[in-house]
Scaffold this motif. Structure first.
Motif: not given
Length: 323
Positions: A106-107, A320-323
């Motif tokens: 998570r961002k 995986i890109e942080p959401e």
């Protein structure tokens, strides 16, 4: 005379130490304790929490009430605990998901695991298996990867926690295969679709898939443990099966809100260590595929710091890109 003087000095010292101890620590606990878990009822986290909570209640002489707060990868539960009063009456059995993986996934988070939680003790490590629906023509991890490469985008993997989501993504990234990720609120929901064939595979705990594996309704291809699990000794580790680069570690620890009195932390650490030595507790928890392992608060704090860094590397490696 000397003996009397020595006894008097010891008594005076004990009284002085008691006087110096915060009032809330002197009579702790004097009311029920809330033990939060983000695991849904019936999951490994839930069973471990309830088993430990019951025996801890007996040792402390106060009710330990389990409070399930599932959802959002444990962020809801962790946020609740982080905001609670640091008096020892709110505890948190946390897996790696909300305290080590969430910062990488998570961002932003409504809490800082290193600053807003008090480490009490390590609790142990979770067993995870890679399960596939028998309709998938693969009896080994190698065969699964080969099939996925021959059928890009056809296979889907479910997940009910960070280990499942990041682990599945890392297998895909390391193998160079294209699979579709289907996230669920928890493992039980994903299991239903796995059994029905709506998804093809998932990384999950023995609580979720072991009985179905023994009945032939699922097939276990590997365990994410460093060593084979006695629950399914014929199933190889993921490293033996051909992915030595796999880096996911699944663990659990006991935490409280930040700034808990040291005396209360020390009391809980001591009592939980005794709970983990209890043969009946160990038996019940071993049946869930959870391997008990205690620690000092300082050891858990250091381990958490290392794990936050490790999960960031794993998430990045999985693409995986942080959401």
């Amino acid at each position: 005379m000397k003996t009397w003087i020595a006894s008097a000095l010891v008594g005076a010292l004990a009284a002085a130490l008691a006087a110096a101890m915060p009032a809330e620590a002197q009579d702790y606990p004097n009311r029920p304790i809330r033990l939060v878990t983000f695991g849904t009822p019936g999951t490994t986290s839930d069973v471990v929490t309830r088993t430990v909570g019951k025996r801890l209640s007996e040792r402390l002489g106060q009710p330990v009430v389990v409070d399930n707060k599932p959802g959002a990868d444990g962020v809801i539960a962790a946020s609740d605990v982080a905001k609670a009063a640091p008096d020892g009456y709110t505890l948190f059995f946390a897996s790696n998901t909300p305290v080590a993986a969430a910062p990488a996934l998570r961002k932003s988070l409504p809490y800082d695991p290193m600053k807003d939680l008090t480490p009490i003790t390590m609790m142990g490590y979770f067993t995870f298996f890679l399960y596939v629906n028998p309709a998938v023509p693969a009896k080994t991890l190698g065969e699964l990867i080969a099939y996925a490469k021959a059928n890009p985008g056809k296979l889907s993997y479910g997940s009910g926690n960070a280990t499942g989501s990041v682990g599945g993504a890392q297998i895909a990234a390391l193998s160079g295969v294209d699979m579709v990720h289907v996230p669920y609120k928890g493992e039980p929901q994903a299991l239903v679709d796995l059994l029905m064939g709506r998804i093809d595979l998932m990384i999950a705990t023995p609580t979720t898939g072991l009985s179905h594996t023994k009945e032939g309704k699922l097939r276990a291809l590997a365990t994410t443990l460093k060593e084979r699990s006695p629950m399914l000794p014929d199933v190889p580790t993921i490293y033996e099966a051909g992915l030595p680069q796999f880096t996911i570690t699944s663990w659990g620890g006991m935490f409280g809100p930040a700034k808990m009195p040291k005396e209360i932390v020390a009391r809980l650490n001591k009592e939980l260590a005794e709970v983990m030595k209890d043969p009946e507790v160990a038996r019940i928890i071993a049946n869930q595929g959870f391997m008990l392992a205690a620690s000092t608060p300082e050891e858990l704090q250091s381990f958490l710091k290392d794990q936050i860094a490790a999960w960031k590397v794993s998430v990045k490696a999985a693409g995986i890109e942080p959401e």
